[in-house]
Design a protein around this motif. Sequence first.
Motif, mmCIF file in Angstrom:
data_model
loop_
_atom_site.group_PDB
_atom_site.id
_atom_site.type_symbol
_atom_site.label_atom_id
_atom_site.label_comp_id
_atom_site.label_asym_id
_atom_site.label_seq_id
_atom_site.Cartn_x
_atom_site.Cartn_y
_atom_site.Cartn_z
ATOM 1 N N ALA A 124 26.066 -37.452 -11.164
ATOM 2 C CA ALA A 124 25.092 -36.497 -11.705
ATOM 3 C C ALA A 124 23.666 -36.923 -11.342
ATOM 4 C CB ALA A 124 25.244 -36.381 -13.219
ATOM 5 N N ALA A 125 23.403 -38.220 -11.351
ATOM 6 C CA ALA A 125 22.083 -38.720 -10.964
ATOM 7 C C ALA A 125 21.820 -38.442 -9.488
ATOM 8 C CB ALA A 125 21.973 -40.218 -11.256
ATOM 9 N N ASP A 126 22.845 -38.634 -8.662
ATOM 10 C CA ASP A 126 22.683 -38.313 -7.239
ATOM 11 C C ASP A 126 22.400 -36.828 -7.031
ATOM 12 O OD1 ASP A 126 22.950 -40.862 -6.231
ATOM 13 O OD2 ASP A 126 25.121 -40.692 -5.923
ATOM 14 N N ARG A 127 23.124 -35.981 -7.766
ATOM 15 C CA ARG A 127 22.898 -34.539 -7.656
ATOM 16 C C ARG A 127 21.496 -34.165 -8.132
ATOM 17 N NH1 ARG A 127 28.021 -34.404 -9.655
ATOM 18 N NH2 ARG A 127 27.286 -33.806 -11.718
ATOM 19 N N GLY A 128 21.034 -34.799 -9.203
ATOM 20 C CA GLY A 128 19.691 -34.523 -9.709
ATOM 21 C C GLY A 128 18.628 -34.890 -8.691
ATOM 22 N N LYS A 129 18.801 -36.034 -8.068
ATOM 23 C CA LYS A 129 17.848 -36.470 -7.040
ATOM 24 C C LYS A 129 17.880 -35.524 -5.844
ATOM 25 C CE LYS A 129 16.529 -40.689 -4.611
ATOM 26 N NZ LYS A 129 16.861 -42.097 -4.401
ATOM 27 N N ALA A 130 19.079 -35.112 -5.427
ATOM 28 C CA ALA A 130 19.206 -34.175 -4.310
ATOM 29 C C ALA A 130 18.603 -32.815 -4.659
ATOM 30 C CB ALA A 130 20.679 -34.019 -3.923
ATOM 31 N N ASP A 131 18.766 -32.372 -5.906
ATOM 32 C CA ASP A 131 18.185 -31.099 -6.332
ATOM 33 C C ASP A 131 16.662 -31.144 -6.298
ATOM 34 O OD1 ASP A 131 20.695 -30.040 -6.713
ATOM 35 O OD2 ASP A 131 20.667 -30.271 -8.904
ATOM 36 N N VAL A 132 16.090 -32.260 -6.737
ATOM 37 C CA VAL A 132 14.629 -32.413 -6.701
ATOM 38 C C VAL A 132 14.146 -32.367 -5.254
ATOM 39 C CG1 VAL A 132 12.749 -34.058 -7.093
ATOM 40 C CG2 VAL A 132 14.424 -33.645 -8.877
ATOM 41 N N ASP A 133 14.839 -33.076 -4.367
ATOM 42 C CA ASP A 133 14.452 -33.077 -2.955
ATOM 43 C C ASP A 133 14.576 -31.693 -2.334
ATOM 44 O OD1 ASP A 133 13.822 -35.738 -2.955
ATOM 45 O OD2 ASP A 133 15.739 -36.393 -2.114
ATOM 46 N N ALA A 134 15.672 -31.001 -2.635
ATOM 47 C CA ALA A 134 15.882 -29.672 -2.059
ATOM 48 C C ALA A 134 14.825 -28.686 -2.563
ATOM 49 C CB ALA A 134 17.281 -29.172 -2.398
ATOM 50 N N ALA A 135 14.523 -28.738 -3.851
ATOM 51 C CA ALA A 135 13.518 -27.826 -4.407
ATOM 52 C C ALA A 135 12.145 -28.112 -3.806
ATOM 53 C CB ALA A 135 13.470 -27.968 -5.927
ATOM 54 N N HIS A 136 11.800 -29.383 -3.658
ATOM 55 C CA HIS A 136 10.506 -29.743 -3.086
ATOM 56 C C HIS A 136 10.419 -29.320 -1.624
ATOM 57 C CE1 HIS A 136 7.402 -32.456 -1.421
ATOM 58 N NE2 HIS A 136 6.820 -32.196 -2.564
ATOM 59 N N ALA A 137 11.489 -29.557 -0.874
ATOM 60 C CA ALA A 137 11.481 -29.188 0.546
ATOM 61 C C ALA A 137 11.388 -27.677 0.715
ATOM 62 C CB ALA A 137 12.741 -29.718 1.233
ATOM 63 N N GLU A 138 12.119 -26.927 -0.087
ATOM 64 C CA GLU A 138 12.090 -25.463 0.010
ATOM 65 C C GLU A 138 10.711 -24.931 -0.371
ATOM 66 O OE1 GLU A 138 13.624 -21.686 0.826
ATOM 67 O OE2 GLU A 138 14.478 -23.643 1.246
ATOM 68 N N ALA A 139 10.131 -25.474 -1.430
ATOM 69 C CA ALA A 139 8.796 -25.026 -1.842
ATOM 70 C C ALA A 139 7.771 -25.357 -0.765
ATOM 71 C CB ALA A 139 8.407 -25.678 -3.164
ATOM 72 N N HIS B 57 21.934 -47.546 -14.249
ATOM 73 C CA HIS B 57 22.334 -47.833 -15.627
ATOM 74 C C HIS B 57 23.415 -46.895 -16.152
ATOM 75 C CE1 HIS B 57 18.432 -49.857 -15.308
ATOM 76 N NE2 HIS B 57 18.970 -50.720 -16.149
ATOM 77 N N ALA B 58 23.973 -46.087 -15.326
ATOM 78 C CA ALA B 58 25.005 -45.141 -15.768
ATOM 79 C C ALA B 58 26.311 -45.880 -16.028
ATOM 80 C CB ALA B 58 25.211 -44.058 -14.723
ATOM 81 N N PRO B 59 26.959 -45.606 -17.156
ATOM 82 C CA PRO B 59 28.209 -46.304 -17.467
ATOM 83 C C PRO B 59 29.430 -45.767 -16.720
ATOM 84 C CG PRO B 59 27.621 -44.831 -19.247
ATOM 85 C CD PRO B 59 26.505 -44.773 -18.257
ATOM 86 N N SER B 60 29.322 -44.576 -16.145
ATOM 87 C CA SER B 60 30.499 -44.013 -15.475
ATOM 88 C C SER B 60 30.127 -43.436 -14.111
ATOM 89 C CB SER B 60 31.121 -42.909 -16.333
ATOM 90 O OG SER B 60 30.266 -41.785 -16.368
ATOM 91 N N LYS C 164 8.063 -39.943 -9.223
ATOM 92 C CA LYS C 164 8.483 -40.399 -10.557
ATOM 93 C C LYS C 164 9.902 -39.952 -10.870
ATOM 94 C CE LYS C 164 4.767 -42.492 -11.424
ATOM 95 N NZ LYS C 164 4.756 -43.932 -11.336
ATOM 96 N N LEU C 165 10.252 -38.721 -10.485
ATOM 97 C CA LEU C 165 11.617 -38.239 -10.707
ATOM 98 C C LEU C 165 12.617 -39.037 -9.874
ATOM 99 C CD1 LEU C 165 11.099 -34.395 -10.969
ATOM 100 C CD2 LEU C 165 12.028 -35.902 -12.728
ATOM 101 N N HIS C 166 12.232 -39.420 -8.667
ATOM 102 C CA HIS C 166 13.105 -40.262 -7.843
ATOM 103 C C HIS C 166 13.346 -41.599 -8.539
ATOM 104 C CE1 HIS C 166 14.027 -38.708 -3.756
ATOM 105 N NE2 HIS C 166 13.218 -37.758 -4.178
ATOM 106 N N ARG C 167 12.291 -42.180 -9.067
ATOM 107 C CA ARG C 167 12.450 -43.458 -9.775
ATOM 108 C C ARG C 167 13.355 -43.288 -10.981
ATOM 109 N NH1 ARG C 167 7.042 -46.045 -11.285
ATOM 110 N NH2 ARG C 167 8.474 -47.545 -12.157
ATOM 111 N N PHE C 168 13.211 -42.175 -11.718
ATOM 112 C CA PHE C 168 14.053 -41.924 -12.880
ATOM 113 C C PHE C 168 15.514 -41.792 -12.470
ATOM 114 C CE2 PHE C 168 16.395 -38.746 -15.325
ATOM 115 C CZ PHE C 168 16.506 -39.428 -16.530
ATOM 116 N N TRP C 169 15.791 -40.983 -11.426
ATOM 117 C CA TRP C 169 17.183 -40.791 -11.007
ATOM 118 C C TRP C 169 17.778 -42.098 -10.488
ATOM 119 C CZ3 TRP C 169 19.314 -37.146 -13.324
ATOM 120 C CH2 TRP C 169 18.723 -35.904 -13.485
ATOM 121 N N ASP C 170 16.970 -42.921 -9.805
ATOM 122 C CA ASP C 170 17.470 -44.223 -9.351
ATOM 123 C C ASP C 170 17.800 -45.112 -10.540
ATOM 124 O OD1 ASP C 170 17.273 -43.516 -6.677
ATOM 125 O OD2 ASP C 170 15.299 -44.460 -6.415
ATOM 126 N N TRP C 171 16.931 -45.120 -11.559
ATOM 127 C CA TRP C 171 17.175 -45.903 -12.765
ATOM 128 C C TRP C 171 18.435 -45.401 -13.473
ATOM 129 C CZ3 TRP C 171 17.622 -44.401 -17.826
ATOM 130 C CH2 TRP C 171 17.671 -45.428 -18.766
#
Length: 158
Positions: free
Chosen positions: A126-141, A117-120, A106-113
Amino acid sequence: MHGDPTEPPRSGVPDASAATSSTDPGDGGRQRFQWFRDMRTWIHARPHVHLFYKVLVGIVGGLIVVIGLILVPLPGPGWLVVFVGLTVLASEFHFFHRIITWLRAKLHRFWDWAKRHAPSKRMRDAADRGKADVDAAHAEAHRNVGVRPRGRTARPGH
């Protein structure tokens, strides 16, 4: 036998971390929590200790989730605390691992959305970083809590 009280109990299996240096920058953090993986292997090999550990993980993880839910309406990291509690619970309970995997999707879908839809460019980055942070946290856990006892087949998703 073991003079250092902080040393994890040994199961008679040679310690692989002793052969490699944990200061090697190229190891990707694999040795960082080796003591924790060794301890979990030792715990899983003893049924009574494993039951106590599982109950303890359930209580601590549940308490972290409840505290996080209390913090949600307040300013601060309420949802982050909830996710940390779910990760603790997922270390021993397959049901919570499935919840964490679902939330990650769900977080991946949110970051993709958000990226679409980001204007800048700054917000897309920032969306790419958020998605990468979610992946890194999940992989580390998953890497830190994914130890399963020998002789037992891994469940799907582990």
